[in-house]
Design a protein around this motif. Sequence first.
Motif, mmCIF file in Angstrom:
data_model
loop_
_atom_site.group_PDB
_atom_site.id
_atom_site.type_symbol
_atom_site.label_atom_id
_atom_site.label_comp_id
_atom_site.label_asym_id
_atom_site.label_seq_id
_atom_site.Cartn_x
_atom_site.Cartn_y
_atom_site.Cartn_z
ATOM 1 N N MET A 119 -10.726 73.621 -0.357
ATOM 2 C CA MET A 119 -9.295 73.502 -0.078
ATOM 3 C C MET A 119 -8.955 74.306 1.174
ATOM 4 S SD MET A 119 -6.227 73.468 -2.870
ATOM 5 C CE MET A 119 -6.595 75.053 -3.595
ATOM 6 N N GLY A 120 -8.096 73.721 2.048
ATOM 7 C CA GLY A 120 -7.685 74.438 3.242
ATOM 8 C C GLY A 120 -6.972 73.536 4.229
ATOM 9 N N HIS A 121 -6.149 74.128 5.090
ATOM 10 C CA HIS A 121 -5.409 73.371 6.106
ATOM 11 C C HIS A 121 -6.336 72.725 7.125
ATOM 12 C CE1 HIS A 121 -1.210 75.414 5.585
ATOM 13 N NE2 HIS A 121 -1.777 75.146 4.428
ATOM 14 N N GLU A 122 -7.536 73.267 7.272
ATOM 15 C CA GLU A 122 -8.449 72.762 8.300
ATOM 16 C C GLU A 122 -8.958 71.354 7.997
ATOM 17 O OE1 GLU A 122 -11.044 75.313 5.472
ATOM 18 O OE2 GLU A 122 -8.993 75.291 6.269
ATOM 19 N N GLN A 126 3.831 76.217 5.504
ATOM 20 C CA GLN A 126 2.444 76.680 5.490
ATOM 21 C C GLN A 126 1.989 77.207 4.137
ATOM 22 O OE1 GLN A 126 1.469 79.333 8.713
ATOM 23 N NE2 GLN A 126 2.720 78.214 10.176
ATOM 24 N N ASP A 127 2.845 77.961 3.466
ATOM 25 C CA ASP A 127 2.453 78.583 2.202
ATOM 26 C C ASP A 127 2.718 77.702 0.990
ATOM 27 O OD1 ASP A 127 1.716 80.855 3.629
ATOM 28 O OD2 ASP A 127 3.724 81.735 3.469
ATOM 29 N N GLN A 128 3.295 76.523 1.205
ATOM 30 C CA GLN A 128 3.635 75.645 0.087
ATOM 31 C C GLN A 128 2.868 74.326 0.124
ATOM 32 O OE1 GLN A 128 8.008 76.296 1.122
ATOM 33 N NE2 GLN A 128 8.136 75.986 -1.090
ATOM 34 N N VAL A 129 1.880 74.238 0.994
ATOM 35 C CA VAL A 129 1.114 73.006 1.168
ATOM 36 C C VAL A 129 -0.353 73.357 1.322
ATOM 37 C CG1 VAL A 129 0.807 70.925 2.567
ATOM 38 C CG2 VAL A 129 3.072 71.929 2.346
ATOM 39 N N ASN A 130 -1.218 72.493 0.803
ATOM 40 C CA ASN A 130 -2.644 72.658 1.056
ATOM 41 C C ASN A 130 -3.332 71.304 0.927
ATOM 42 O OD1 ASN A 130 -4.991 74.060 1.739
ATOM 43 N ND2 ASN A 130 -4.488 75.748 0.342
ATOM 44 N N LEU A 177 -1.507 68.378 -1.177
ATOM 45 C CA LEU A 177 -0.815 68.996 -2.298
ATOM 46 C C LEU A 177 0.404 69.803 -1.855
ATOM 47 C CD1 LEU A 177 -4.071 70.302 -3.958
ATOM 48 C CD2 LEU A 177 -2.679 68.415 -4.832
ATOM 49 N N LEU A 178 1.441 69.766 -2.687
ATOM 50 C CA LEU A 178 2.657 70.538 -2.455
ATOM 51 C C LEU A 178 2.815 71.536 -3.607
ATOM 52 C CD1 LEU A 178 4.938 67.453 -1.689
ATOM 53 C CD2 LEU A 178 3.585 68.753 -0.055
ATOM 54 N N ASP A 198 7.156 76.552 -10.028
ATOM 55 C CA ASP A 198 6.145 76.656 -11.074
ATOM 56 C C ASP A 198 5.244 75.434 -11.170
ATOM 57 O OD1 ASP A 198 7.966 74.826 -12.033
ATOM 58 O OD2 ASP A 198 8.159 75.731 -14.022
ATOM 59 N N ARG A 199 5.245 74.592 -10.109
ATOM 60 C CA ARG A 199 4.457 73.367 -10.230
ATOM 61 C C ARG A 199 3.667 73.037 -8.973
ATOM 62 N NH1 ARG A 199 7.975 69.100 -12.513
ATOM 63 N NH2 ARG A 199 8.743 70.942 -13.619
ATOM 64 N N ILE A 200 2.597 72.291 -9.183
ATOM 65 C CA ILE A 200 1.804 71.705 -8.104
ATOM 66 C C ILE A 200 2.087 70.210 -8.108
ATOM 67 C CG2 ILE A 200 -0.500 71.350 -7.165
ATOM 68 C CD1 ILE A 200 -1.417 73.777 -8.795
ATOM 69 N N ILE A 201 2.308 69.644 -6.931
ATOM 70 C CA ILE A 201 2.661 68.230 -6.804
ATOM 71 C C ILE A 201 1.597 67.515 -5.985
ATOM 72 C CG2 ILE A 201 4.403 66.582 -6.002
ATOM 73 C CD1 ILE A 201 6.405 68.998 -6.134
#
Length: 268
Positions: free
Chosen positions: A93-96, A130-134, A150-151, A155-158
């Motif tokens: 997992m990562g922005h790259e 940046q901190d709410q997406v991966n 992913l968002l 309290d949730r992952i979308i």
Amino acid sequence: MPFAPYGGVCADDEIVKKRLIEEAISIVRERGMSYIELRNQEEKSNSDFRTDYTYVTFIIPLDSDPDILWRKTAKGARRAVKKALRENVRISMGHEYLDDFYTIYAERNKEFGTPVHSYLFFKHILSIFQDQVNIQVAEKDGKIIGAKFLLFFKDRIISGWAASDGRYRTISPNSLLTWEILRYGCEKGYAFFDFGRSEKDSGTFRFKRAWGGAIIKQLYYQFYIHKTRNLPVLKRNSLKRRIFSNFWRKLPLPMTKVIGPHIRKNLP
């Protein structure tokens, strides 16, 4: 919210909600628009609106113990996860991984006959939130074969967007991606995983239903119709969608990346 599967009126007071809807209808009439659409999680009783029941979403309650979620998952889904592990599929997992995600996303949507969002659309989301997406990816022998955009909200992952390389379907990379993000959510203290919308009885509907005691939640797409008689075409099996999809599949991939975003922004 553009392209969001649900949202509705942003207000915590019924009078305010009513006034906002009335003003929205006035704007539709004044500007000669065809319709306005509200994507509600609860059906609003309003004689001015017509409701479409095409879509549902899946909410999976997470647990601090991933094993509890694993036991709630259907046997077929568990077998698929184990198969991917035996095939040495690895999850990262990562922005790259933006480029890798977009490549698979564009290829898969071409196969489905669906126009894509632009690369910059996703790049800007990563930049601003940046901190709410991966981006989560599945890799085999050094090749990215599946990805989820992913968002993370409260309290949730979308699961915003997901795609996998069709050539690797038999080793189930999407199943391993799904299990690993569910396990990640449990371990990180999230309460829910929002699997995203699907049409009833579609392939994605059946896939999502198998995981972790998923709760199926009806979505209510409600329309105020002004200069048209019919609701916008939503279902993938409608005649217009099938004709367009057959045409889109025949286009070269680079062309779909250029033309797609200009079409996609106008699709419901």
